[in-house]
Design an enzyme around this catalytic site. Structure first.
Site, mmCIF file in Angstrom:
data_model
loop_
_atom_site.group_PDB
_atom_site.id
_atom_site.type_symbol
_atom_site.label_atom_id
_atom_site.label_comp_id
_atom_site.label_asym_id
_atom_site.label_seq_id
_atom_site.Cartn_x
_atom_site.Cartn_y
_atom_site.Cartn_z
ATOM 1 N N HIS A 34 9.718 -30.539 11.164
ATOM 2 C CA HIS A 34 9.547 -28.952 10.774
ATOM 3 C C HIS A 34 8.393 -29.049 9.536
ATOM 4 O O HIS A 34 7.556 -28.424 9.204
ATOM 5 C CB HIS A 34 10.259 -28.101 9.692
ATOM 6 C CG HIS A 34 11.304 -28.132 10.693
ATOM 7 N ND1 HIS A 34 10.667 -26.884 12.070
ATOM 8 C CD2 HIS A 34 12.813 -27.411 10.801
ATOM 9 C CE1 HIS A 34 12.211 -26.586 12.992
ATOM 10 N NE2 HIS A 34 12.947 -27.072 11.936
ATOM 11 N N ASP A 86 0.797 -1.237 -0.381
ATOM 12 C CA ASP A 86 -0.192 0.460 0.308
ATOM 13 C C ASP A 86 1.071 1.479 -0.424
ATOM 14 O O ASP A 86 2.050 1.315 -0.293
ATOM 15 C CB ASP A 86 -0.812 0.183 0.987
ATOM 16 C CG ASP A 86 -0.207 -0.051 2.941
ATOM 17 O OD1 ASP A 86 1.079 0.252 2.768
ATOM 18 O OD2 ASP A 86 -0.711 -0.406 3.342
ATOM 19 N N HIS A 124 12.838 -22.799 8.797
ATOM 20 C CA HIS A 124 11.771 -23.398 10.210
ATOM 21 C C HIS A 124 10.304 -24.209 9.616
ATOM 22 O O HIS A 124 9.225 -24.866 9.396
ATOM 23 C CB HIS A 124 11.741 -22.764 11.275
ATOM 24 C CG HIS A 124 12.605 -22.944 11.694
ATOM 25 N ND1 HIS A 124 12.951 -22.849 13.018
ATOM 26 C CD2 HIS A 124 13.998 -23.345 11.332
ATOM 27 C CE1 HIS A 124 14.123 -23.026 13.958
ATOM 28 N NE2 HIS A 124 14.791 -23.429 12.560
ATOM 29 N N THR A 169 3.334 -1.067 8.765
ATOM 30 C CA THR A 169 3.303 -1.691 9.712
ATOM 31 C C THR A 169 3.636 -3.319 9.422
ATOM 32 O O THR A 169 4.360 -4.094 9.699
ATOM 33 C CB THR A 169 2.781 -2.250 10.822
ATOM 34 O OG1 THR A 169 1.386 -2.228 10.210
ATOM 35 C CG2 THR A 169 2.090 -0.659 11.650
ATOM 36 N N GLY A 170 3.214 -4.138 7.747
ATOM 37 C CA GLY A 170 3.898 -5.201 7.467
ATOM 38 C C GLY A 170 2.541 -6.183 8.460
ATOM 39 O O GLY A 170 2.137 -7.289 8.263
ATOM 40 N N ILE A 171 1.881 -5.622 9.455
ATOM 41 C CA ILE A 171 0.688 -5.937 10.281
ATOM 42 C C ILE A 171 -0.253 -6.437 9.356
ATOM 43 O O ILE A 171 -1.366 -7.385 9.393
ATOM 44 C CB ILE A 171 0.554 -5.485 11.558
ATOM 45 C CG1 ILE A 171 1.035 -5.135 12.014
ATOM 46 C CG2 ILE A 171 -0.840 -6.389 12.151
ATOM 47 C CD1 ILE A 171 1.254 -4.377 13.455
ATOM 48 N N GLY A 172 -0.876 -5.182 8.860
ATOM 49 C CA GLY A 172 -2.383 -5.955 8.461
ATOM 50 C C GLY A 172 -2.514 -6.515 7.349
ATOM 51 O O GLY A 172 -3.460 -6.931 6.843
ATOM 52 N N CYS A 224 3.614 -3.232 3.962
ATOM 53 C CA CYS A 224 2.158 -1.557 4.290
ATOM 54 C C CYS A 224 3.288 -1.200 5.142
ATOM 55 O O CYS A 224 4.124 -1.662 5.230
ATOM 56 C CB CYS A 224 1.102 -2.927 4.748
ATOM 57 S SG CYS A 224 0.947 -3.421 5.980
HETATM 58 C C1 RB5 Z 1 -2.433 2.626 5.934
HETATM 59 O O1 RB5 Z 1 -2.309 3.956 7.001
HETATM 60 C C2 RB5 Z 1 -1.828 1.488 7.731
HETATM 61 O O2 RB5 Z 1 -2.406 1.234 8.147
HETATM 62 C C3 RB5 Z 1 -1.114 0.514 6.742
HETATM 63 O O3 RB5 Z 1 -0.309 0.930 5.748
HETATM 64 C C4 RB5 Z 1 -0.570 -1.305 7.630
HETATM 65 O O4 RB5 Z 1 0.381 -0.037 8.521
HETATM 66 C C5 RB5 Z 1 -1.533 -1.764 9.096
HETATM 67 O O5 RB5 Z 1 -1.243 -2.793 8.800
#
Ligand code: RB5
Length: 142
Positions: free
Chosen positions: A133, A7, A97, A66-69, A64
């Site tokens: 593994h 994103d 692994h 944070t890479g989390i979403g 993205c």
């Molecule tokens: C976008 O602002 C942000 O929410 C997205 O890049 C990401 O960090 C979501 O996990």
């Protein structure tokens, strides 16, 4: 073939990754986004996850903010093992692994230099193939 997706929070790091892939003559398919306009990261996570799930691409890389979403979304797809990494140790371990098939990173967490080193580690580390593994991965898929 490596599937790429980001994103706006990952766009600039994705461009550095593209430069690395081109320098190393590695084939990739960029599923977007293609600029820094605000977009919804699940759209790109789904495109990359489907490309890896179908076998069109061998591995994927998602970035993205944070890479989390983007990693949460990719991991909704059966057969996808998406690892969120901010360091090379984790990138190496998740290949050895977990046989991770998608790497996720946070463009606002890692800088472009570290991101490229993480990508290099991820792409150049084979799965160990160790029985324990293999067994654990099959338990994930059950
Ligand atoms: C976008 O602002 C942000 O929410 C997205 O890049 C990401 O960090 C979501 O996990």
């Amino acid at each position: 073939m490596i599937a790429l997706g980001s994103d706006q929070g990952g766009f600039e790091v994705k461009q550095e990754i593209i430069a690395y892939l081109e320098k190393n003559q590695l084939e990739y398919k960029d599923f977007g986004s293609y600029d820094t306009k605000s977009v919804d990261y699940p759209v790109y996570a789904k495109l990359v996850a489907k490309a890896v799930q179908s076998g069109e691409c061998e591995k994927g890389i998602l970035v993205c903010g944070t890479g989390i979403g983007i990693s949460i979304t990719a991991n909704k797809f059966k057969g996808i093992r998406c690892a969120l990494c901010s360091d090379c140790f984790s990138a190496e371990a998740t290949r050895q692994h977990n046989d991770a098939n998608i790497l996720a990173m946070g463009g606002r967490v890692v800088g472009p230099g570290l991101a490229v080193k993480i990508v290099d580690t991820f792409l150049n580390t084979p799965f160990s193939g160790d029985e324990r593994h293999v067994r654990r991965i099959s338990q994930i898929e059950d």
